[in-house]
Every structure is written in C-alpha cells, then in structure tokens.
Write an enzyme that holds these catalytic residues in place. Structure first.
Site, PDB file in Angstrom:
ATOM      1  N   CYS A  38       0.842  -1.195   0.000  1.00 35.49           N
ATOM      2  CA  CYS A  38       0.000   0.000   0.000  1.00 35.49           C
ATOM      3  C   CYS A  38       0.882   1.251   0.000  1.00 35.49           C
ATOM      4  CB  CYS A  38      -0.901   0.006   1.227  1.00 35.49           C
ATOM      5  SG  CYS A  38       0.031  -0.137   2.743  1.00 35.49           S
TER       6      CYS A  38
ATOM      7  N   CYS B  10       3.413   1.778   2.824  1.00 33.27           N
ATOM      8  CA  CYS B  10       4.642   0.969   2.830  1.00 33.27           C
ATOM      9  C   CYS B  10       5.715   1.635   1.969  1.00 33.27           C
ATOM     10  CB  CYS B  10       4.371  -0.432   2.300  1.00 33.27           C
ATOM     11  SG  CYS B  10       2.860  -1.169   2.891  1.00 33.27           S
TER      12      CYS B  10
END
Lengths: 80, 335
Positions: free
Chosen positions: A10, A13
């Site tokens: 995502c 991250c």
C-alpha cells in the site's frame, strides 16, 4: 545491517521505504533494505498491522510510518 | 434548546461558513449564487472547507480514542466472547477502529488464529470501513441527527447479521490452513502511551489520512457540485427517483466498483438528496462505495478462498439493498 519493510504494497509501505532509505543516507550507514510483500513471511514476524519496520530481525514499529528521527533512533539502537 | 440549536447550526452545520462563502462568491467574485456557476462555486468552496475542518477535528478525536484499542487489545477483548455477543462486540469495536485497508489481512489472520469465530472477525471487518464516529458526525452535519443515527444503527446491524450468517454457514474450510496456527506476539505497548504520545499519534493519523484521502474529497465535492447545479432534476429522478423500483439497485450497482472513502461519497450523497433522491437510495450508494472496496477484497482473497469471498460480498450487497428499500419507506420521517 539488515532492514525489512513489511507490507502488502500500500502507499504507506512505499512511504516507509523512502523514509528508511533517506534516514540511512543521512546517517551514512550501509544496510541491506528489502521489501517483504508475501503475507506468510510478513506474518512470521507475528504482527497485526502493517506497514512494519524490522531491523536486524527485530520488529521496531508496526502499523504506522514513523518519523525519520524515530527511524534513525531504531537504526542507531542496532548500531550500538 | 436555544443554545443547543445554536451549537448545532454554527459548529456542526457551519452556517457562519455558509454565509462567509456566500458573500465571498457574491462580493469578491461578483457572481450571483442563484445562478448555476455561482451556485456550484459556492457549493464547492463551502463543502470542501467544511469537510476538511470537520475531518481534521473528528479524525483527531477518533484516533485519540483508538489509541486505547490497538489491534492486539481488540483481539484479546473479542477472544472472550462467543455467538451473537461476539458479533455485536466485533461490529461495535469495528466502529472505533478505522484501519488502513492494507492492514486488513494481518488483522484477519491475527483474529482468526486467536480462535475467534470467523463470523466475529467478519462482523469487525464489515463495520470497520463504513461505520465510524467521524462519518456519523459528518452525516449529522450534512443532513441531520436522525439520518446519522439511523446510518450507524443499520450499519452495525448489517455487520452483526452478516457475521452471524457467515458463522452459521461454517465456512472455516475456505480459509487458508496456516491462518489458524499463526502466532501473534502480545506486545501491548500502546496501552502504556502517555497523553502526549496519544496526542502525537492522533495528529499523525490526521495528517496521514488527510494526505491519503484529500483527492477523493475534492473529486467527490466536484461531482456533488455538478449534480447540484448542472444535471437537471428530471434526469436524476428518472434514474434514481423514489417512485422507481430499480433506484436502490442502480445506486448500489454504481457504488460497488467505486473505490472512495466515505468522506468522498458524502458530498455526492448530499447533492442527490437535494435533488429529491430517497434517503435509502443515497445511503445504499454510500454503503456500497465504502463497504466493498476492490483493493481490500483482492488482498483478502490471498488467505480466503473465493467461495467465502462470494458469500461475504453477497451478504453485504443483499444487506445494503434491503436497507436501501426499507429506509426509502421512511424517507419523509428521515428528512
């Protein structure tokens, strides 16, 4: 030094990875940074929220993107 | 009563802002608000500022509360309950635990491995994205308290009923086996946070969430402004009007593939209600947008077989459609 970024890919991250690389550059520390996207490997660190930061096999943060200053502290801990 | 109404109108509905933007558009831009262009500019500026102010305050408060319920703790609390009590508690804890969709799998695994019934975990996963305190207050600001409370109540009910159905169907065999044996460490370091740390955490959440969703809000408000001033009411009511039997079905079908935050869906809902679309139709649309998000379904599919996914999605869609039709029956009372 061995650093792992745990997350299923995502946006947060990506942000954590960028912050870690910047922190390493500012501290002039060499490290092997690896992104872990496989869910079973992520879960092997026994966490319940991502993104997570693992330094030398130890989970430092899970579920948030820490400030760069904080990341530096975690790296420093492992240097000492 | 007078003080309450004053607080409601000024703090929640932000009438001062409505008037401020009104005079900005009329006096500074030199546009008549009753015209199409002036009206949509007013809607756009007023809604964007209002939503961002409310959002900042609300995420801050919700995150502060949330700092007392890290996932490890939620897992420990839920592990003590079974059956409908577990489902209810799961649904309620879901409302105060908004999480990034990227955390849904680790959460799912963590809950399941703790021996939580599948249904309880699904009650939590269901209520988490679309019922929370922030959306309740925003609904109260844009519509009224009746709609806000009804939305939360039916949302929690859907999560409880949906989770219970999944429990009763005994679908455990459709979960990847390793999930049941996964160990989770029990560090509850969040519970020892100081007040200052909680405040910092809450503020981090605000900046993080706003950065992530601002674009959805801008797009949502722009679509809302377009519906509000440019699309003829006849066209909207031909598609989504109260008298059309297919209105809820259509609104749900449009909402499912849309991936937006509830805050992006709200201004669209607002404009639709002004155009005379039924409250049930509009809430059905909002629930469809937020409850079913393709990215988190794709991720969930890594640990859950398609059969269970299909049951989950069907339960949610059928539930939303029923809610839509029932609430449309109470349209006059709700508005």
């Amino acid at each position: 030094m061995d650093i792992k970024i745990l997350g299923t890919g995502c946006g947060r991250c990506e942000k954590l990875e960028k912050e870690v690389i910047n922190a390493l550059a500012e501290m002039d520390v060499a490290a092997d940074v690896k992104k872990v996207k496989d869910i079973r490997e992520i879960m092997s660190y026994k966490i319940m929220s991502t993104p997570a930061l693992v330094v030398n096999g130890k989970v430092k943060v899970a579920g948030k993107v820490p400030k760069r200053q904080e990341i530096k502290k975690y790296i420093q801990e492992e240097l000492a | 009563m007078f003080i309450l109404r004053f607080l409601n109108d000024q703090l929640l509905k932000m009438q001062w802002l409505h008037e401020l933007v009104w005079s900005l558009v009329e006096n500074v831009f030199g546009l008549d608000v009753s015209t199409r262009l002036g009206g949509s500019i007013h809607f756009f500026i007023y809604d964007i500022i209002k939503i961002f102010i409310l959002l900042t305050v609300l995420i801050y408060l919700v995150s502060y509360i949330q700092s007392y319920f890290p996932p490890e703790r939620t897992r420990a609390i839920l592990g003590r309950f079974r059956g409908i009590t577990g489902n209810t508690l799961g649904a309620l804890l879901g409302t105060i635990t908004p999480f990034c969709s990227c955390s849904s799998i680790p959460l799912f695994i963590g809950f399941t491995s703790a021996g939580l019934p599948l249904g309880v975990t699904f009650s939590f996963l269901l209520s988490s994205p679309f019922v929370d305190l922030a959306s309740m207050i925003l609904l109260a600001s844009i519509f009224n308290w009746k709609i806000a409370i009804v939305y939360v109540v039916v949302g929690v009910l859907l999560a409880i009923v949906g989770g219970t159905i999944i429990s009763k169907m005994q679908l455990e065999q459709y979960v990847a086996p390793f999930v049941f044996h996964q160990e989770i460490s029990d560090f509850e370091k969040e519970t020892t946070m100081t007040r200052r740390e909680r405040m910092a955490y809450a503020w981090d959440q605000v900046t993080d969430i706003v950065k992530r969703i601002w674009i959805y809000i801008v797009i949502g408000v722009a679509i809302g402004a377009a519906i509000h001033n440019w699309i003829p009411a006849e066209m909207i009511s031909a598609l989504l009007g109260q008298d059309k039997w297919y209105s809820v079905l259509l609104a749900t079908a449009i909402g499912i593939p849309m991936y937006a935050d509830i805050f992006g869906a709200l201004p669209i809902a607002e404009a639709l209600v002004y155009k005379g679309v039924g409250v049930g139709t509009v809430l059905g649309f909002m629930m469809a947008v937020t409850a079913i998000s393709p990215p988190s379904l794709i991720m969930l599919n890594q640990v859950v077989k398609s059969r269970l996914m299909a049951v989950f999605v069907t339960v949610v869609i059928v539930g939303i459609i029923i809610i839509g039709y029932v609430l449309n029956g109470f349209n006059a009372w709700l508005l």
